[in-house]
Design a protein around this motif. Structure first.
Motif, PDB file in Angstrom:
ATOM      1  N   ASN A 187      -3.452   2.685  -2.414  1.00 21.42           N
ATOM      2  CA  ASN A 187      -4.765   2.388  -1.867  1.00 21.42           C
ATOM      3  C   ASN A 187      -4.745   0.984  -1.252  1.00 21.42           C
ATOM      4  O   ASN A 187      -3.753   0.268  -1.376  1.00 21.42           O
ATOM      5  N   ALA A 188      -5.824   0.583  -0.616  1.00 18.53           N
ATOM      6  CA  ALA A 188      -6.003  -0.762  -0.057  1.00 18.53           C
ATOM      7  C   ALA A 188      -4.822  -1.156   0.831  1.00 18.53           C
ATOM      8  O   ALA A 188      -4.517  -0.444   1.784  1.00 18.53           O
ATOM      9  N   ASP A 189      -4.151  -2.280   0.529  1.00 14.51           N
ATOM     10  CA  ASP A 189      -3.049  -2.758   1.377  1.00 14.51           C
ATOM     11  C   ASP A 189      -1.904  -1.759   1.432  1.00 14.51           C
ATOM     12  O   ASP A 189      -1.263  -1.603   2.471  1.00 14.51           O
ATOM     13  N   CYS A 190      -1.644  -1.090   0.325  1.00 12.10           N
ATOM     14  CA  CYS A 190      -0.593  -0.070   0.311  1.00 12.10           C
ATOM     15  C   CYS A 190      -0.876   0.990   1.375  1.00 12.10           C
ATOM     16  O   CYS A 190       0.011   1.369   2.143  1.00 12.10           O
ATOM     17  N   ALA A 191      -2.114   1.457   1.439  1.00 10.90           N
ATOM     18  CA  ALA A 191      -2.475   2.512   2.389  1.00 10.90           C
ATOM     19  C   ALA A 191      -2.453   2.016   3.836  1.00 10.90           C
ATOM     20  O   ALA A 191      -2.382   2.829   4.756  1.00 10.90           O
ATOM     21  N   LYS A 192      -2.507   0.716   4.049  1.00 15.34           N
ATOM     22  CA  LYS A 192      -2.359   0.179   5.414  1.00 15.34           C
ATOM     23  C   LYS A 192      -0.913   0.304   5.866  1.00 15.34           C
ATOM     24  O   LYS A 192      -0.643   0.578   7.023  1.00 15.34           O
ATOM     25  N   ASN A 193       0.023   0.065   4.945  1.00 17.61           N
ATOM     26  CA  ASN A 193       1.445   0.171   5.265  1.00 17.61           C
ATOM     27  C   ASN A 193       1.956   1.604   5.207  1.00 17.61           C
ATOM     28  O   ASN A 193       2.908   1.952   5.894  1.00 17.61           O
TER      29      ASN A 193
ATOM     30  N   PRO B 147       1.102  13.420  -3.161  1.00 16.39           N
ATOM     31  CA  PRO B 147       0.418  13.024  -1.931  1.00 16.39           C
ATOM     32  C   PRO B 147       1.419  12.632  -0.830  1.00 16.39           C
ATOM     33  O   PRO B 147       2.500  12.115  -1.124  1.00 16.39           O
ATOM     34  N   LEU B 148       1.039  12.905   0.411  1.00 24.02           N
ATOM     35  CA  LEU B 148       1.911  12.658   1.559  1.00 24.02           C
ATOM     36  C   LEU B 148       1.422  11.479   2.391  1.00 24.02           C
ATOM     37  O   LEU B 148       0.223  11.285   2.567  1.00 24.02           O
ATOM     38  N   TYR B 149       2.396  10.718   2.919  1.00 24.09           N
ATOM     39  CA  TYR B 149       2.122   9.517   3.702  1.00 24.09           C
ATOM     40  C   TYR B 149       3.069   9.435   4.895  1.00 24.09           C
ATOM     41  O   TYR B 149       4.129  10.048   4.889  1.00 24.09           O
ATOM     42  N   THR B 150       2.706   8.607   5.865  1.00 25.71           N
ATOM     43  CA  THR B 150       3.637   8.182   6.903  1.00 25.71           C
ATOM     44  C   THR B 150       3.903   6.697   6.644  1.00 25.71           C
ATOM     45  O   THR B 150       3.327   6.116   5.720  1.00 25.71           O
TER      46      THR B 150
END
Length: 125
Positions: free
Chosen positions: A58-64, A98-101
């Motif tokens: 979440n937060a900064d992690c989700a920005k990266n 959960p999936l991320y780019t």
């Protein structure tokens, strides 16, 4: 000619209205050369700290590591599921993860996030 134009416009409007309700009857990702990607061709990752179908990024992690967001009411088949994030938004998960780019992947085919800090990995499909 006018009737044809009107009919075509009506058909396009009906299709546009139906799309949100269909919200992914197929997989939300694609496979390209054995790598799971989003529909733009960007590599998809999972985060080792995520457990029990919950995102810990979440937060900064989700920005990266931008989450692969799912539209409201999304449904998928097989191992893909939408999960609710802490902010109430929906995110795609594969086999409960959960999936991320990754923001440092600049173009389709980049895999700069693989093995990052020994916690980010490309899922096996």
């Amino acid at each position: 000619m006018t009737q044809y134009t009107f009919s075509f416009k009506a058909l396009m409007l009906a299709a546009a209205l139906a799309l949100p309700s269909m919200a992914f009857a197929a997989d939300p990702v694609m496979m390209k050369d054995g790598v799971m990607t989003d529909h733009k061709g960007m590599t998809v990752y999972t985060f080792d700290k995520d457990t029990g179908g919950k995102s810990m990024c979440n937060a900064d992690c989700a920005k990266n590591w931008p989450p692969m967001m799912a539209p409201a009411g999304a449904k998928a088949e097989g191992k893909f599921t939408p999960i609710k994030r802490d902010d109430g938004m929906m995110q795609w998960a594969y086999d409960g993860k959960p999936l991320y780019t990754f923001m440092k992947d600049e173009k389709p085919g980049d895999m700069k996030g693989e093995g990052f800090k020994d916690m980010w990995h490309m899922p096996k499909h």
